[in-house]
Write an enzyme that holds these catalytic residues in place. Sequence first.
Site, PDB file in Angstrom:
ATOM      1  N   GLU A 120      -3.924  -9.030   0.383  1.00 18.11           N
ATOM      2  CA  GLU A 120      -4.325  -8.801   1.772  1.00 18.11           C
ATOM      3  C   GLU A 120      -5.846  -8.781   1.798  1.00 18.11           C
ATOM      4  O   GLU A 120      -6.469  -8.047   1.022  1.00 18.11           O
ATOM      5  CB  GLU A 120      -3.744  -7.470   2.251  1.00 18.11           C
ATOM      6  N   GLU A 145       0.831  -1.217   0.000  1.00 18.64           N
ATOM      7  CA  GLU A 145       0.000   0.000   0.000  1.00 18.64           C
ATOM      8  C   GLU A 145       0.856   1.253   0.000  1.00 18.64           C
ATOM      9  O   GLU A 145       0.604   2.205   0.746  1.00 18.64           O
ATOM     10  CB  GLU A 145      -0.968  -0.008   1.188  1.00 18.64           C
TER      11      GLU A 145
HETATM   12  C1  GAL Z   1      -4.067  -2.634   5.463  1.00 20.93           C
HETATM   13  C2  GAL Z   1      -2.578  -2.543   5.705  1.00 20.93           C
HETATM   14  C3  GAL Z   1      -2.149  -3.399   6.866  1.00 20.93           C
HETATM   15  C4  GAL Z   1      -3.064  -3.190   8.023  1.00 20.93           C
HETATM   16  C5  GAL Z   1      -4.452  -3.517   7.601  1.00 20.93           C
HETATM   17  C6  GAL Z   1      -5.474  -3.469   8.707  1.00 20.93           C
HETATM   18  O1  GAL Z   1      -4.544  -1.610   4.687  1.00 20.93           O
HETATM   19  O2  GAL Z   1      -1.890  -2.948   4.564  1.00 20.93           O
HETATM   20  O3  GAL Z   1      -0.835  -3.096   7.228  1.00 20.93           O
HETATM   21  O4  GAL Z   1      -2.962  -1.853   8.404  1.00 20.93           O
HETATM   22  O5  GAL Z   1      -4.849  -2.607   6.598  1.00 20.93           O
HETATM   23  O6  GAL Z   1      -6.738  -3.737   8.183  1.00 20.93           O
END
Ligand code: GAL
Length: 829
Positions: free
Chosen positions: A516, A440
């Site tokens: 993710e 991100e």
């Molecule tokens: C994402 C990020 C992670 C964590 C996660 C929590 O956007 O890449 O590091 O912050 O959200 O939901």
Amino acid sequence: MTNFIIQLSLRGALAGLLLLPAGAARAQQTRQEVLLTADWKFTKGDVPDAARPDFKDARWQTVQVPHDWAIYGPFSPQNDLQTVKIEQNNEKEAKTKAGRTGGLPFIGTGWYRRRLQVPGFAAGKRAVLLFDGAMSDAHVFVNGKEVGAWPYGYNSFAVDITDAVQPGPDNVLAVRLQNLPEQSRWYPGAGLYRNVHLLVTNDVHIPVWGTYLTTPTITADYAKVKLRTRVETPGRAFQALRLDTEIRDAAGKVVATSSTPLAATDALEFEQNLVVPQPRLWSPETPTLYAASSKLYAGEVLKDEYKTTFGIRSVGVEAGRGFVLNGQPRKFRGVCNHHDLGPLGAAVNTAALRRQLVLLKDLGCDAIRTTHNMPAPELVQLCDEMGFLLMVEPFDEWKTPKVKNGYSRLFDEWAEKDIVNMVRRDRNHPSVVMWSIGNEVPDQWAPGGSKLAKRLQDLVHREDPTRPVTAGMDQFDAAVGNGFAAVLDVPGFNYKPHRYPEAYTKLPQGVLLGSETASTVSSRGVYKFPVEKAKDKRYPDNQSSSYDLEASNWSQTPDEEFAAQDDLPYTLGEFVWTGFDYLGEPWPYDESWPSHSSYFGILDLAGLPKDRFYLYRARWNPTQPTLHLLPHWTWPGREGQTTPVFAYTNYPSAELFVNGVSQGRQTKGPSAQPQTRYRLMWNEVKYQPGSIKVVAYDASGKAVAEEEVRTAGRPHHLKLTADRSALAADGQDLAYVTVRVEDAQGNLCPDATNELRFEVKGAGRFRAVANGDPTSLELFHEPRMRAFHGMLVATVQAADQVGSVQLQVTSKGLPGATLRLPVAKPSGQ
Ligand code: GAL
């Protein structure tokens, strides 16, 4: 000839094992490695003269490394206040957040000092210190002279100290570390939290991470193994050298050999091509390892020995087939994990990592993304041995910052060096199947972002052309629109299942990854009513509901991702956020102290499975039956009120009974509502004390399994269960003992908050305790803690002497309980 290992330590492919003929004298060793664990002195705070050899450090604390100076607390919102606007979380204005990085005192300077005896050091020898990671901004001094520095706290780095050390025991090693405020979005840990190795070699030697092994051709009959080995010589001058390499299979049998002279045109690098007949392929299900042992000769003088552990396997990504391992397409059943080990903090411990992997195996998980930083080498080695696919990811930001003092400060000067070390350290490991260049990163939408992506991907390919590269993207429109996503070998999307079809249409790769997914929040043992799907739901007790319907605003619940993965053939699988709860990022309570650890984990901070564990297990572990009921059934005061019951199961249908009365049968199946496709839900159940029982049916309609949850009575006793039956007497091994507060019938008392006290006697010591409550300010290293929803986990550390260790747990008003474990000689000694 019998071989034995002089110094047992984990090293992956980073250095050679000391293989010596039985009876050989120490003096004949070609290389020595010492793990610098004991006798360190430590102080927090800056000390101007601390690098000087004659500095008096007697008053400093004596510590063991790996060491995390901040995990001992105390917790305080003042430790890590940040006033920030988190764009990734769709925040519109800056807000003050406490506990975002764990609420622990990791910020500031710390010094470590130690006497350094360099074994066998003499004229013509080389000495190198290898740091597996030091948090952060390490400056390394030997005998008062600065010998090296590495700012990024997660990377491994080597420092040549040859010119600074003297023979004998009187060298002094000092390391200064400094953590800045706002350097992280999660708990980074602090100090020498990973191992420090001292390597002593001859003048002619194979340097740290000196081999690169690939398996360019694999058939059923043979595998070609290409081994490139770099050598260092005084002044980098050519010498007539020879490298003898033997490849051994997992049983230790020699299966291939090569003896290769160095040619003057070879630029101090050997290339050996060996053939392994009938290779046994590495995969998560069959993690078969081979080892290439190389001997480096100058004339007939043995100069160095080096071992490269490897697996034979092929990886690739193909449009139309997806991620292909050994010719077989498979989808990642992955989790993202931060590096902390809950109550141990960031201090690495192999037994703690192994326990995590054992739990993940049971989950059916086969892949880990090391978010958002380089892993400990011990994790990579364990993934080789136990069978996990690793996506190694170095960065959470590039040039454009997310946090004021994050990696963006280092990017221009250090990105290439950090990538080089990351790839060279881990590229021989079969478990590593993909690299990610970032998570991100705000450069997704910054001018020049796609060029940066291309540059970083090219750097990774330069160091390792055999693995695909991805990045976790959250800014869909920007990254798909400006070329950023198109640059990557594999476009990785964070939380975008609803946009996969669009990405597939617009991008050239023909595949995409859920890099993710599913930031669902829950607290183990907590159930909230009414049961509703919600985003960013907050409650006065700072807990989240375990009905697994609450997610962050940028995410979905697990089921939406499941549906996309199942329906869209070009998806490569997913990496769930996260396998384990971690210190820091207590969303949705990051503005609401005392929350200071995450709610996202499939397992909590103590490593106890939340209900969600079984939702994933039902999907990911086809070899084990899963039939799990929620919630607990002890709800005094809820009599007659709607109390939905869910079953997470890999059986297709099941019938629920409340006190013997059927509540009907539910069947999983395609549906517009993803929850009903992956869960069995009885939403109208009225609570009455007694029991809920579910009977599961197989596809032919036969009743094949059942599960019952009963209303619990008063706390009656403590039940202790260890995750193992013996400990190794190595001073490091850990037993995790789950303590349950039970009623007289052995039911978990789901609301018990009894304070438990611990005492360890015999061949071990109390190490830590955790209960998985993200709001608990009790300290992990104190031998007392309250149970959270009836449970907690105490950790006992083995002594380095054999014997037996005893954990005694007491609690006011309950009989005490004791657990004994033998502490046995470590295997291989
Ligand atoms: C994402 C990020 C992670 C964590 C996660 C929590 O956007 O890449 O590091 O912050 O959200 O939901």
